[in-house]
Design a protein around this motif. Structure first.
Motif, short mmCIF file in Angstrom:
data_model
loop_
_atom_site.label_atom_id
_atom_site.label_comp_id
_atom_site.label_asym_id
_atom_site.label_seq_id
_atom_site.Cartn_x
_atom_site.Cartn_y
_atom_site.Cartn_z
N GLN A 286 0.68 -1.55 -0.30
CA GLN A 286 -0.07 -0.25 -0.07
C GLN A 286 0.83 1.10 0.37
N HIS A 287 2.71 1.17 0.99
CA HIS A 287 2.67 2.83 1.28
C HIS A 287 3.94 2.68 0.20
N GLY A 288 4.13 1.38 -0.68
CA GLY A 288 4.67 1.76 -2.10
C GLY A 288 6.16 1.63 -1.55
N PHE A 289 7.44 2.13 -2.02
CA PHE A 289 8.97 1.95 -1.20
C PHE A 289 8.98 3.29 -0.51
N SER A 290 9.45 3.74 0.60
CA SER A 290 9.57 4.65 1.72
C SER A 290 11.20 4.56 1.70
N ASN A 291 11.47 6.42 2.33
CA ASN A 291 12.59 5.86 2.84
C ASN A 291 11.81 7.07 4.56
N SER A 292 12.82 6.75 5.32
CA SER A 292 12.76 7.27 6.35
C SER A 292 13.05 9.31 6.64
N ASN A 293 13.71 9.82 5.45
CA ASN A 293 13.99 11.00 5.42
C ASN A 293 13.48 12.01 4.45
N LEU A 294 13.11 12.87 4.74
CA LEU A 294 12.06 13.44 3.50
C LEU A 294 13.11 14.04 2.87
N LEU A 295 14.28 14.70 2.80
CA LEU A 295 14.89 15.25 1.81
C LEU A 295 15.47 14.53 1.47
N GLU A 296 16.10 13.40 1.17
CA GLU A 296 16.79 11.67 0.37
C GLU A 296 15.08 11.31 -0.35
N SER A 297 13.80 11.73 0.32
CA SER A 297 13.39 10.71 -0.43
C SER A 297 12.93 11.79 -1.69
N ASP A 298 13.09 13.29 -1.88
CA ASP A 298 13.21 14.01 -2.15
C ASP A 298 13.46 13.55 -3.73
N VAL A 299 15.43 13.66 -3.02
CA VAL A 299 16.14 12.93 -4.48
C VAL A 299 15.59 12.28 -5.39
N LYS A 300 15.28 11.04 -4.43
CA LYS A 300 14.70 9.82 -5.70
C LYS A 300 14.01 9.74 -6.29
N ARG A 301 12.96 10.30 -5.59
CA ARG A 301 11.17 11.36 -6.50
C ARG A 301 11.80 11.25 -7.92
N MET A 302 12.78 12.49 -7.79
CA MET A 302 12.85 13.54 -9.15
C MET A 302 14.47 12.22 -9.63
N ALA A 303 14.89 11.07 -9.08
CA ALA A 303 15.96 10.74 -9.37
C ALA A 303 14.98 9.25 -10.65
N ILE A 304 14.31 9.04 -10.39
CA ILE A 304 12.61 8.26 -10.93
C ILE A 304 12.48 9.09 -12.26
N GLN A 305 11.87 10.22 -12.11
CA GLN A 305 11.21 11.00 -12.78
C GLN A 305 11.69 11.52 -14.34
N LYS A 306 14.09 11.40 -14.17
CA LYS A 306 14.18 11.35 -14.55
C LYS A 306 14.90 10.23 -15.50
N SER A 307 15.02 9.32 -15.02
CA SER A 307 15.56 7.66 -15.93
C SER A 307 14.36 7.25 -16.59
#
Length: 251
Positions: free
Chosen positions: A177-198
């Motif tokens: 339900q929650h998908g792929f998750s991380n404990s840090n907000l700032l790290e998650s923003d980086v991961k999200r953008m990397a997914i969009q650009k790959s």
């Protein structure tokens, strides 16, 4: 470069995490080794940021030592996953590697002078790649000590101007339900953008992450193309992966 802990040092880390401190005399008796051997062990743990040596022993470092501790957990599985994932990188690829103990293993298993361009926000990964003479771009940002990686708006903005053939990302948890998750907000923003650009987003994680929910979901099951892991998911999570068309590869 990666710092490997032997079995004795890993045991010391576990005792530090449980008790908060260890004594030289106790460790010497526990392992049946010389005091000098124990002192060298504690010195290495201090260098890794796990312990602070004291008169007669050591205490757990009060700083965030998440990455250093994570290198001792599921180490064999992470190395296997990293080696497998590295094998999918092709000459000429542009690759993003984010910070983490499993993604570090990908960098470690890339061949020397490999003809790829790697973009990373992790300083330890950049150091490993530099030693292999692999073309590396390090993005800027705010240093997150827990993973020795750059995060924040500057990091996200840098990634937004790039395009990757493959992005390899770590995750703290994977839940249907929650998908792929991380404990840090700032790290998650980086991961999200990397997914969009790959063109292809790959998450590398071991089985202990299955069914776990960290604070921030950075991707749904349909947002990632494949995962590389050491054991297949089961039950609801397996059904969710199949429904989303998520390719599960076993190392």
């Amino acid at each position: 470069m990666e710092q490997r802990l032997n079995a004795r040092q890993s045991t010391i880390v576990e005792r530090l995490r449980r008790q908060g401190e260890v004594k030289l005399s106790e460790l010497k008796q526990l392992f049946d080794v010389t005091e000098m051997t124990v002192r060298r062990d504690l010195e290495k743990l201090e260098q890794l940021g796990i312990a602070v040596r004291t008169f007669g022993g050591a205490i757990l470092d009060s700083r965030d030592v998440e990455l250093a501790q994570r290198t001792t957990v599921q180490a064999e599985e992470k190395e296997r996953i990293g080696r497998f994932a590295a094998g999918s990188v092709r000459e000429g690829d542009s690759v993003f590697l984010d910070g983490g103990s499993t993604t570090f293993q990908i960098a470690r298993h890339l061949p020397e002078r490999f003809g790829v361009t790697v973009v990373t926000n992790a300083l330890n990964i950049a150091s490993e790649l530099a030693s292999k003479k692999i073309q590396t771009i390090v993005i800027g940002g705010m240093l997150l000590e827990a993973t020795i990686s750059m995060v924040g708006p500057t990091a996200v903005e840098s990634i937004s101007r790039m395009a990757f053939d493959k992005a390899f990302l770590g995750a703290t948890g994977l839940d249907a339900q929650h998908g792929f998750s991380n404990s840090n907000l700032l790290e998650s923003d980086v991961k999200r953008m990397a997914i969009q650009k790959s063109k292809e987003a790959i998450v590398v994680l071991d089985r202990t992450k299955f069914g776990e929910q960290a604070l921030v979901s950075f991707a749904g099951l349909r947002d990632v193309h494949r995962i590389v892991t050491d054991r297949p998911p089961e039950g609801e999570l397996l059904a969710g992966c199949r429904e989303a068309g998520l390719d599960v590869q076993l190392a």
